[in-house]
Design a protein around this motif. Sequence first.
Motif, PDB file in Angstrom:
ATOM      1  N   MET A 113       0.294   2.050   2.087  1.00  0.00           N
ATOM      2  CA  MET A 113       0.565   0.603   2.035  1.00  0.00           C
ATOM      3  C   MET A 113       2.023   0.324   2.427  1.00  0.00           C
ATOM      4  N   GLY A 114       2.254  -0.873   2.907  1.00  0.00           N
ATOM      5  CA  GLY A 114       3.620  -1.375   3.135  1.00  0.00           C
ATOM      6  C   GLY A 114       4.480  -0.433   3.962  1.00  0.00           C
ATOM      7  N   GLY A 115       5.618  -0.089   3.405  1.00  0.00           N
ATOM      8  CA  GLY A 115       6.578   0.735   4.124  1.00  0.00           C
ATOM      9  C   GLY A 115       6.040   2.101   4.502  1.00  0.00           C
ATOM     10  N   SER A 116       4.961   2.524   3.878  1.00  0.00           N
ATOM     11  CA  SER A 116       4.391   3.833   4.205  1.00  0.00           C
ATOM     12  C   SER A 116       3.333   3.739   5.299  1.00  0.00           C
ATOM     13  N   SER A 126       2.691   7.982   0.688  1.00  0.00           N
ATOM     14  CA  SER A 126       3.163   7.145  -0.413  1.00  0.00           C
ATOM     15  C   SER A 126       4.455   7.737  -0.953  1.00  0.00           C
ATOM     16  N   LYS A 127       5.519   6.966  -0.894  1.00  0.00           N
ATOM     17  CA  LYS A 127       6.811   7.469  -1.383  1.00  0.00           C
ATOM     18  C   LYS A 127       6.720   7.796  -2.865  1.00  0.00           C
ATOM     19  N   SER A 128       6.242   6.816  -3.610  1.00  0.00           N
ATOM     20  CA  SER A 128       6.207   6.981  -5.058  1.00  0.00           C
ATOM     21  C   SER A 128       5.070   7.907  -5.479  1.00  0.00           C
ATOM     22  N   GLY A 129       3.999   7.886  -4.722  1.00  0.00           N
ATOM     23  CA  GLY A 129       2.810   8.659  -5.108  1.00  0.00           C
ATOM     24  C   GLY A 129       1.996   7.971  -6.183  1.00  0.00           C
ATOM     25  N   GLY A 141      11.003   2.292   0.624  1.00  0.00           N
ATOM     26  CA  GLY A 141       9.841   2.285   1.519  1.00  0.00           C
ATOM     27  C   GLY A 141      10.054   1.551   2.831  1.00  0.00           C
ATOM     28  N   ARG A 142      10.559   0.325   2.759  1.00  0.00           N
ATOM     29  CA  ARG A 142      10.626  -0.469   3.989  1.00  0.00           C
ATOM     30  C   ARG A 142      11.768  -0.053   4.912  1.00  0.00           C
ATOM     31  N   GLN A 178       7.767  -7.273   6.690  1.00  0.00           N
ATOM     32  CA  GLN A 178       7.982  -6.645   5.389  1.00  0.00           C
ATOM     33  C   GLN A 178       9.469  -6.462   5.123  1.00  0.00           C
ATOM     34  N   GLN A 231      12.367  -4.999  -5.107  1.00  0.00           N
ATOM     35  CA  GLN A 231      11.253  -5.914  -4.861  1.00  0.00           C
ATOM     36  C   GLN A 231      10.671  -6.333  -6.216  1.00  0.00           C
ATOM     37  N   VAL A 256       7.050  -8.002  -6.591  1.00  0.00           N
ATOM     38  CA  VAL A 256       5.848  -7.263  -6.196  1.00  0.00           C
ATOM     39  C   VAL A 256       5.222  -6.663  -7.456  1.00  0.00           C
ATOM     40  N   LYS A 309       1.239  -6.432  -9.462  1.00  0.00           N
ATOM     41  CA  LYS A 309       0.603  -5.147  -9.785  1.00  0.00           C
ATOM     42  C   LYS A 309       0.234  -5.105 -11.264  1.00  0.00           C
ATOM     43  N   HIS A 328       2.242  -5.979  -0.433  1.00  0.00           N
ATOM     44  CA  HIS A 328       3.273  -4.948  -0.274  1.00  0.00           C
ATOM     45  C   HIS A 328       4.260  -5.324   0.827  1.00  0.00           C
TER      46      HIS A 328
HETATM   47  O1  LIG Z   1       5.118   4.281  -0.449  1.00  0.00           O
HETATM   48  P1  LIG Z   1       4.654   3.729  -1.746  1.00  0.00           P
HETATM   49  O2  LIG Z   1       5.444   4.225  -2.903  1.00  0.00           O
HETATM   50  O3  LIG Z   1       3.181   3.958  -1.921  1.00  0.00           O
HETATM   51  O4  LIG Z   1       4.870   2.185  -1.692  1.00  0.00           O
HETATM   52  C1  LIG Z   1       4.206   1.339  -0.795  1.00  0.00           C
HETATM   53  C2  LIG Z   1       4.706  -0.072  -0.955  1.00  0.00           C
HETATM   54  O5  LIG Z   1       4.518  -0.427  -2.308  1.00  0.00           O
HETATM   55  C3  LIG Z   1       5.178  -1.515  -2.903  1.00  0.00           C
HETATM   56  O6  LIG Z   1       4.319  -2.579  -2.959  1.00  0.00           O
HETATM   57  C4  LIG Z   1       6.492  -1.938  -2.355  1.00  0.00           C
HETATM   58  O7  LIG Z   1       6.720  -3.285  -2.580  1.00  0.00           O
HETATM   59  C5  LIG Z   1       6.626  -1.633  -0.893  1.00  0.00           C
HETATM   60  O8  LIG Z   1       7.968  -1.801  -0.537  1.00  0.00           O
HETATM   61  C6  LIG Z   1       6.166  -0.239  -0.592  1.00  0.00           C
HETATM   62  O9  LIG Z   1       6.392   0.042   0.762  1.00  0.00           O
END
Ligand SMILES: O=P(O)(O)OC[C@H]1O[C@H](O)[C@H](O)[C@@H](O)[C@@H]1O
Length: 577
Positions: free
Chosen positions: A88-91, A140-143, A203-204, A283, A379, A382, A386, A494
């Motif tokens: 999603m989003g930045g990923s 996914s950065k955060s996972g 991410g972005r 984004q 952000q 956002v 969630k 996202h």
């Molecule tokens: O890469 P991830 O950790 O899965 O995050 C994916 C996206 O999730 C969130 O919604 C953030 O607002 C975004 O900035 C990010 O790019």
Amino acid sequence: MNHLNRQTYALPDDLVAAVRASLRAWYESGNVHRLWARDATLWTGTDEGGWLGWLGIIEDRRESETYLRAIAEEVGPARFTHALLLGMGGSSLCPEVVAGTFGRQAGYPELYVLDSTDPAHVKGIEQRVDLADTLFIVSSKSGTTLEPNMFTQYFYDRVGQVVGADKAGSRFIAITDPDSTLQQLAERLGFRRVFHGLPSIGGRYSALSTFGLVPTAIMGVDALALLDRAAEMARACASCVPIEENPGVTLGTILGILAARGRDKVTIVASPDIRRFGAWLEQLLAESTGKTGRGLIPVDREALGPPDLYGADRLFVYLRMVSGPDRSQDAALDALERAGQPVVRISLTDPYDLGAELFRWEIATAVAGSILGVNPFDQPDVEASKVAARTLTAVYEQTGSLPPEAPFLQERGIALFSDQRNAAALTEAAGRDRSLVGYLRAHLNRLQSSNYFAILAYIEMNDAHEDVLGLLRHAVRDAKRTATCVGFGPRYLHSTGQTYKGGPNTGVFLQITCDDAIDLPVPGQRFSFGMVKAAQARGDFQVLTERHRRALRVHLGSDVEAGLATLHTAFQQALRR
Ligand SMILES: O=P(O)(O)OC[C@H]1O[C@H](O)[C@H](O)[C@@H](O)[C@@H]1O
């Protein structure tokens, strides 16, 4: 001026003076140097310094070469017919832009991106790839992001059914920050490889790191060439460059200064070959600046019209591909400029110049954030959606259904919902005409000058739906002379979702939902894709209304095409004077 630095601007005189004054102030305060020195006090003085790793990405070329070589060896040409990125989003947005710009490369997998929980969309993508011959890129950065985790559960199971559970992992790679839960999952499921991102890059801003470059290399596009163009741009944006010639800083100053004077609708116009770039840029601009009631409202893929359609809230940015310009865009921008609208023009010589644009806009966004006085690296709003979606999902898991809700109107297969405050305001404005057309008219009449209209559609993202939503947005733009945006849910959550909830309270929102004709289970979970999408839509709507946004939800039923056709007719009637 090097070939990457072709950027010109035409602004009304008062704005030129304000931009020059700001550039002078930046020069006198040494702000460009402070930016490169990662000085958080250039923004809000909180944690910004820890999020500027992207400034150094160019210096890490050797490291990039190493992992790009690894990916070449790992998946090499002709090993997979398709690659499917789950994220999603930045990923996901940079790979989507690269795939849409460069197209399929001979001998390399065709890349698709999945960033929707709409069950019809998920199924549609599944049918387009050959499951046995597809490389899945879980990004996914955060996972911890809900959607990629659901996609992984679904496709890991589906691939296992086709090639055998013991071989499924060999079709998956992950891109994630070190030690994330995705890394642990990848290890447990035997993914063939994990690529790491840098925790100091949000991410972005991650397009030029593994998140953008690994998928780029997998589709056979020269990722290092993109990086090299970015490096040229980075040099052009250095603190030793005279500030008026610094392309990123100048652009960011224009964005920030004009937004502070009410010209916050950044209208993105791109040549046909690079028309997807706006999805990434949206984004970056919206999530970075749209908070604490301030920020930029990106307007992407809105057709150009004659100057009298636009108010004094616009800034036009024209990304023009020299090798394939669209003459009608040229003419429309010339007319806008003659009419006194501010226009920034950027020239690209070939698609690899996108590498330079990624960097230019990251710098520009950071500068605009500083001028607007926001933290461009968080952000906060956002998260609110969630949380609301998670709460609704938990209710579903306990009770087997989402909390009941009652429409305030049902007509022709369409139901209207809103919170009490909006419903009361709309009922009063509709007067005696409490019909679908009456309520839509009342809602659209809320648009005042310098407002914007945004359609938030939780339906399958496909060309046919985009076309109808395009008709709706342009009908509103033409009738009301306001900026218009279209986002598909949950994808926009996202991206632009941050500024819709946290930015200036000038939006009028129309959320579109539907009943899903088909639904898909998520293996190992009680919830389904359709249920999660419904919870995301309701959660987001709840947060919009909590933030006192003017919002109306239109529920189409299960025949989305028929529902959209009815809505289109109703729109035309509502906009008729
Ligand atoms: O890469 P991830 O950790 O899965 O995050 C994916 C996206 O999730 C969130 O919604 C953030 O607002 C975004 O900035 C990010 O790019």
